[in-house]
Design an enzyme around this catalytic site. Structure first.
Site, PDB file in Angstrom:
ATOM      1  N   TRP A 175       0.219   2.318  -3.307  1.00  0.00           N
ATOM      2  CA  TRP A 175      -0.570   3.552  -3.348  1.00  0.00           C
ATOM      3  C   TRP A 175       0.388   4.729  -3.304  1.00  0.00           C
ATOM      4  O   TRP A 175       1.287   4.797  -2.459  1.00  0.00           O
ATOM      5  CB  TRP A 175      -1.520   3.627  -2.159  1.00  0.00           C
ATOM      6  N   SER A 205       0.830  -1.200   0.000  1.00  0.00           N
ATOM      7  CA  SER A 205       0.000   0.000   0.000  1.00  0.00           C
ATOM      8  C   SER A 205       0.873   1.262   0.000  1.00  0.00           C
ATOM      9  O   SER A 205       1.669   1.452  -0.905  1.00  0.00           O
ATOM     10  CB  SER A 205      -0.974  -0.046   1.185  1.00  0.00           C
ATOM     11  N   MET A 206       0.748   2.114   1.019  1.00  0.00           N
ATOM     12  CA  MET A 206       1.632   3.274   1.069  1.00  0.00           C
ATOM     13  C   MET A 206       3.090   2.840   1.218  1.00  0.00           C
ATOM     14  O   MET A 206       4.007   3.563   0.807  1.00  0.00           O
ATOM     15  CB  MET A 206       1.238   4.209   2.209  1.00  0.00           C
ATOM     16  N   HIS A 237      -7.045  -5.194  -2.029  1.00  0.00           N
ATOM     17  CA  HIS A 237      -5.930  -4.354  -1.592  1.00  0.00           C
ATOM     18  C   HIS A 237      -5.151  -5.018  -0.458  1.00  0.00           C
ATOM     19  O   HIS A 237      -3.941  -4.794  -0.316  1.00  0.00           O
ATOM     20  CB  HIS A 237      -6.480  -3.002  -1.125  1.00  0.00           C
ATOM     21  N   ASP A 263      -8.943  -4.471  -6.134  1.00  0.00           N
ATOM     22  CA  ASP A 263      -8.473  -3.408  -5.243  1.00  0.00           C
ATOM     23  C   ASP A 263      -9.318  -2.148  -5.456  1.00  0.00           C
ATOM     24  O   ASP A 263      -9.318  -1.564  -6.531  1.00  0.00           O
ATOM     25  CB  ASP A 263      -7.003  -3.112  -5.539  1.00  0.00           C
TER      26      ASP A 263
END
Length: 307
Positions: free
Chosen positions: A201, A176-177, A254, A222
C-alpha cells in the site's frame, strides 16, 4: 658367484614397457580430469561465490524449512535507533561463510509478529532475516522505508551477527504499508539487490526510479490495497530495464501474507536467491513465468532476467 652380467628376458622387458605405458596413460587421464574439473566445477564456484545450499527442487523451496538449522536473537528497541527493534533469524552454522540479509517490515497498526513466519522460513534457506517493529504502528510507507534501511545498517554494522553477513548483498520486504516502504527503500538505495512488497500500500503509485530487482505480490481479493490501484501500477511503472515480476495470489486477501503461505515463500525464496545470491539455479522457478493455477490468478515479468 658368476661374474657374467644378468640380462632381462624378452618377456620381462615387454612387461616393464607395458607398465610404463600404463603409468603414463594414468597420469595423462588424471591431468585431463583435473583440467575438466577446473573448467567446470571450479569455474562455476569462481563465477558465483555466493551460491549457498544444495541444488533446489520444487519440494525444497515449498518445504516449511530449508537445509539450514536456524538460530534467532531479539533486538530491543532501546538498543537501536531509527527503527523499533526486532528479531534476527540466521543460519546457525558458519561453515558456508557469509550470507545475504533481508529486512522485513510489518504493515499499518501491526507488529513484527504479523510477519514473523518469514524469519525462519527464509533463514533456513540461507539468509539472515530481520523482522522489525516500526517506531510507531501508524508510521507511513516513507518512514517504513527509512526504517528498513536503518535496520539493514544495524545488521551489517552493529548486530551480533554482522560477521555472518555480506554487506553488499541486501534486500527488503514488507507487508501492506511495509510493502509500500519496501518500494521507498529500493528507490532511496539503488544498491539493494532485491525488493518484495507483499500486498503493498502506498499513495505513490509510480516507481520509475527503481532499479532494484523487484517482485510485486498482490492478492485478487484485496479490498484494502486493491491490485488495480496498488500492486498492478506498482509493477507496471517499474522500468522495463529493471528485473521485475508480478504475482497475483488467487483466493487471497490483503492479510494473506500474515500467515505461512507456500506460494509467497516459494517465489520469495527464488527471487532472493536469484538476485541477492546471484544463484541462477533458481531461475527455473521464475522463468518461464509461473502458470495460472489454484493459487496464482496472474503473473507477469520480463523473463529472461538480465542481472
Amino acid at each position: 658367484m658368476s661374474d657374467t652380467p644378468q640380462t632381462s628376458s624378452p618377456t620381462r622387458t615387454s612387461h616393464r614397457r607395458r607398465l610404463r605405458r600404463l603409468g603414463s596413460g594414468l597420469a595423462t587421464t588424471a591431468a585431463l580430469v583435473g583440467l575438466l574439473t577446473s573448467l567446470t566445477g571450479g569455474a562455476q564456484a569462481a563465477d558465483n561465490p555466493y551460491e549457498r545450499g544444495p541444488a533446489p527442487t520444487t519440494a525444497s523451496i515449498e518445504a516449511g524449512r530449508g537445509p539450514y538449522a536456524v538460530s534467532q536473537t531479539s533486538v530491543s528497541r532501546l538498543a537501536v535507533s531509527g527503527f523499533g527493534g526486532g528479531t534476527i533469524y540466521y543460519p546457525t552454522s558458519t561453515a558456508d561463510g557469509s550470507f545475504g540479509a533481508v529486512a522485513v517490515s510489518p504493515g499499518y497498526t501491526a507488529y513484527q509478529s504479523s510477519i514473523a513466519w518469514l524469519g525462519p522460513r527464509l533463514a533456513s534457506q540461507g539468509f539472515v532475516v530481520f523482522t522489525i517493529d516500526t517506531l510507531t504502528t501508524s508510521d507511513q510507507p516513507d518512514s517504513r522505508g527509512t526504517q528498513l534501511l536503518a535496520a539493514l545498517d544495524y545488521l551489517v554494522q552493529s548486530s551480533t551477527v554482522r560477521s555472518r553477513i555480506d554487506a553488499g548483498r541486501l534486500g527488503v520486504m514488507g507487508h501492506s504499508m511495509g510493502g509500500g516502504g519496501t518500494l521507498e527503500a529500493a528507490k532511496s538505495r539503488p544498491s539493494l539487490q532485491a525488493a518484495i512488497p507483499l500486498t503493498g500500500w502506498n499513495l505513490d503509485k509510480t516507481w520509475p526510479e527503481i532499479t532494484t530487482p523487484t517482485l510485486v505480490v498482490g492478492a485478487d481479493g484485496d479490498t484494502i490495497a486493491p491490485v488495480a490501484t496498488h500492486s498492478q501500477p506498482f509493477y507496471s511503472t517499474l522500468p522495463s530495464s529493471t528485473d521485475r515480476a508480478y504475482i497475483e495470489l488467487r483466493g487471497a486477501t490483503h492479510f494473506t501474507p500474515n500467515s505461512s503461505n507456500t506460494t509467497i515463500a516459494k517465489y520469495s525464496i527464488s527471487w532472493l536467491k536469484r538476485f541477492i545470491d546471484n544463484d541462477t539455479r533458481y531461475e527455473q522457478f521464475l522463468c518461464p513465468l509461473p502458470a495460472v493455477s489454484l493459487t496464482i490468478a496472474e503473473s507477469r515479468g520480463n523473463c529472461p532476467h538480465t542481472s
